[in-house]
Design a protein around this motif. Structure first.
Motif, short mmCIF file in Angstrom:
data_model
loop_
_atom_site.label_atom_id
_atom_site.label_comp_id
_atom_site.label_asym_id
_atom_site.label_seq_id
_atom_site.Cartn_x
_atom_site.Cartn_y
_atom_site.Cartn_z
N LYS A 231 43.94 30.21 24.53
CA LYS A 231 45.40 30.74 24.18
C LYS A 231 45.24 32.24 23.43
CE LYS A 231 48.56 26.79 24.76
NZ LYS A 231 49.28 27.57 25.81
N GLY A 232 45.99 33.03 23.78
CA GLY A 232 46.19 34.39 22.81
C GLY A 232 45.02 35.27 23.86
N GLN A 233 44.33 34.91 24.95
CA GLN A 233 43.53 35.89 25.44
C GLN A 233 44.20 36.41 26.87
OE1 GLN A 233 40.92 36.78 24.23
NE2 GLN A 233 40.80 35.42 22.58
N GLU A 234 45.40 37.24 26.54
CA GLU A 234 46.21 37.44 27.84
C GLU A 234 45.30 38.48 28.48
OE1 GLU A 234 47.87 36.69 25.05
OE2 GLU A 234 48.76 35.15 25.65
N ASN A 235 44.70 39.41 27.94
CA ASN A 235 44.02 40.67 28.67
C ASN A 235 42.93 39.75 29.45
OD1 ASN A 235 45.47 42.52 27.26
ND2 ASN A 235 43.83 43.00 25.71
N PHE A 236 42.17 38.90 28.99
CA PHE A 236 41.22 38.20 29.76
C PHE A 236 41.67 37.44 30.99
CE2 PHE A 236 37.66 34.64 29.72
CZ PHE A 236 36.72 35.44 30.73
N LEU A 237 42.72 36.77 30.56
CA LEU A 237 43.35 35.89 31.53
C LEU A 237 44.00 36.70 32.90
CD1 LEU A 237 44.49 32.99 32.30
CD2 LEU A 237 46.61 33.74 31.24
N ASP A 238 44.60 37.82 32.44
CA ASP A 238 45.26 38.64 33.50
C ASP A 238 44.01 39.37 34.36
OD1 ASP A 238 47.46 38.46 32.44
OD2 ASP A 238 47.63 40.38 31.52
N ALA A 239 42.83 39.57 33.59
CA ALA A 239 41.81 40.29 34.27
C ALA A 239 41.09 39.22 35.18
CB ALA A 239 40.72 40.85 33.27
N VAL A 240 41.06 37.82 34.63
CA VAL A 240 40.57 36.80 35.73
C VAL A 240 41.33 36.74 36.82
CG1 VAL A 240 40.22 34.50 35.89
CG2 VAL A 240 39.29 35.60 33.88
N ASN A 241 43.04 36.86 36.62
CA ASN A 241 43.58 36.60 37.72
C ASN A 241 43.56 37.80 38.87
OD1 ASN A 241 44.74 33.82 37.45
ND2 ASN A 241 46.21 34.55 35.98
N ALA A 242 43.60 38.97 38.23
CA ALA A 242 43.28 40.23 39.19
C ALA A 242 42.11 40.07 40.01
CB ALA A 242 43.27 41.34 38.42
N ALA A 243 40.97 39.56 39.24
CA ALA A 243 39.63 39.65 40.22
C ALA A 243 39.93 38.40 41.25
CB ALA A 243 38.77 39.03 39.12
N LEU A 244 40.77 37.40 40.92
CA LEU A 244 40.70 36.12 41.78
C LEU A 244 41.70 36.78 43.31
CD1 LEU A 244 41.56 32.72 39.97
CD2 LEU A 244 39.76 33.22 41.43
N ARG A 245 42.62 37.45 42.74
CA ARG A 245 43.55 38.20 43.76
C ARG A 245 42.59 39.12 44.54
NH1 ARG A 245 47.55 38.18 40.32
NH2 ARG A 245 47.02 40.12 39.10
N GLU A 246 41.84 39.84 44.06
CA GLU A 246 40.99 40.73 44.65
C GLU A 246 40.38 40.06 45.64
OE1 GLU A 246 39.80 43.99 41.79
OE2 GLU A 246 38.29 44.26 43.18
N MET A 247 39.69 38.92 45.27
CA MET A 247 38.76 38.15 45.84
C MET A 247 39.22 37.38 47.09
SD MET A 247 36.64 36.42 42.78
CE MET A 247 36.00 34.95 43.48
N HIS A 248 40.55 37.21 47.15
CA HIS A 248 41.44 36.91 48.29
C HIS A 248 41.49 37.92 49.32
CE1 HIS A 248 42.33 32.68 47.34
NE2 HIS A 248 42.61 32.85 46.22
N GLU A 249 41.78 39.07 48.62
CA GLU A 249 42.18 40.05 49.53
C GLU A 249 40.77 40.78 50.34
OE1 GLU A 249 44.24 42.72 47.01
OE2 GLU A 249 45.65 41.33 46.93
N ASP A 250 39.82 40.75 49.70
CA ASP A 250 38.51 41.24 50.23
C ASP A 250 37.44 40.50 50.82
OD1 ASP A 250 37.05 39.99 48.23
OD2 ASP A 250 36.59 41.78 47.21
N GLY A 251 38.11 39.15 51.01
CA GLY A 251 37.34 38.23 51.66
C GLY A 251 36.34 37.38 50.99
N THR A 252 36.13 37.75 49.70
CA THR A 252 34.86 37.10 48.69
C THR A 252 35.24 35.72 48.70
OG1 THR A 252 34.68 39.16 47.55
CG2 THR A 252 33.65 37.10 46.79
N TYR A 253 36.54 35.24 48.46
CA TYR A 253 37.00 33.91 48.25
C TYR A 253 36.73 33.06 49.52
CZ TYR A 253 39.90 29.62 47.59
OH TYR A 253 40.23 28.61 47.47
N ASP A 254 36.99 33.44 50.47
CA ASP A 254 36.74 32.85 51.71
C ASP A 254 35.32 32.52 52.20
OD1 ASP A 254 39.54 32.54 52.39
OD2 ASP A 254 39.54 33.83 54.04
N GLU A 255 34.60 33.80 51.91
CA GLU A 255 33.14 33.66 52.01
C GLU A 255 32.49 32.56 51.24
OE1 GLU A 255 29.74 36.56 51.11
OE2 GLU A 255 31.48 37.65 52.21
#
Ligand code: GLU
Length: 270
Positions: A231-255
């Motif tokens: 808790k209290g690590q909003e910057n890190f949490l936001d960055a992790v969520n942004a990375a996950l979203r990017e991985m969905h968009e660029d196909g890394t997640y599916d791969e």
């Protein structure tokens, strides 16, 4: 004179211990995103005994699985190609204490997002959808949770949602709690229990290596997996969520998903 020098050293050493002690104890005061950028490393708490998610490969001394590959991909998104993903073994019981003590930066270890856990840690978006099921020896009379009664023993792992859920689903069953999944499966093979119960994806990993065992009864809970962060690590949490979203968009997640679960899409998150 000598005595004075000795005491000056002692004061310095004590001050150093005090300062470093404060730094590591006060996880809440650190910005984990900043500290991982300056150390070029993210320390992930992962399973080491869970095939398909986090399993230690003895010959290479490397831990491998879906959670591991997702962690590596997030590390690369956050720190670049040279960023280091370091893996520390956790169990269902030790993962939250290790995170809260600052031994690890995040947990990616087959961990279900629950309201109760949200009181202690924050979670990323869901990155895998599991559900609790049963693993039994082929030919077992147990075919669903309804068959678990006072004459049967269910094997579970301490600190898991599975240990809580089975008490509700089969209130009369005897429950034996083990430290980790390797121990629980060994106990099942040794006949210490009639069924082992946890997430279907974890049980599938065991069944895939041991053809005498099978999953029965489908799933009886929903287990959405999230990455846990202090808790209290909003910057890190936001960055992790942004990375996950990017991985969905660029196909890394599916791969990564298709690499570990080529025949079964049920855990995939859109
Ligand atoms: N997903 C469940 C949990 O978070 C079971 C798997 C595990 O023990 O990690 O408790």
């Amino acid at each position: 004179m000598r005595k004075k020098t000795f005491f000056s050293y002692l004061v310095l050493v004590l001050a150093f211990i005090g300062l470093t002690g404060c730094k590591t104890n006060n996880v809440a005061d650190l910005d984990i995103l900043e500290t991982s950028k300056s150390s070029n490393e993210i320390i992930w708490g992962v399973k080491n005994d869970t095939r398909l998610f986090g399993l230690m490969d003895i010959p290479s001394r490397e831990v491998k699985g879906f959670d591991i590959d997702i962690a590596k991909a997030i590390t690369e998104k956050l720190l670049g190609r040279d960023g280091r993903a370091t893996f520390v073994e956790v169990t269902s019981k030790t993962r939250i204490p290790l995170l809260k003590n600052g031994n690890i930066d995040a947990i990616i270890a087959t961990m279900t997002i629950t309201e109760e856990r949200k009181e202690q840690v924050d979670f990323s978006e869901v990155y895998f959808d599991a559900g609790q099921s049963l693993l039994v020896e082929k030919g077992s009379p147990i075919t669903s949770v309804e068959d678990l009664d006072e004459t049967t023993t269910a094997l579970v792992v301490k600190g898991s949602t599975s240990a809580v859920n089975i008490r509700e689903a089969s209130p009369n069953a005897r429950i034996l709690e083990l430290e980790n999944y390797a121990e629980a499966f060994t106990a099942l093979q040794a006949g210490q229990g009639d069924a082992m119960t946890t997430d279907n994806a974890i049980l599938l990993g065991m069944a895939s290596e041991n053809s005498n065992y099978e999953l029965v009864g489908g799933t009886f809970t929903e287990e959405p997996y999230g990455i846990a962060i202090n808790k209290g690590q909003e910057n890190f949490l936001d960055a992790v969520n942004a990375a996950l979203r990017e991985m969905h968009e660029d196909g890394t997640y599916d791969e990564i998903f298709d690499k570990w679960f080529p025949d079964d899409d049920s855990g995939k998150v859109d």
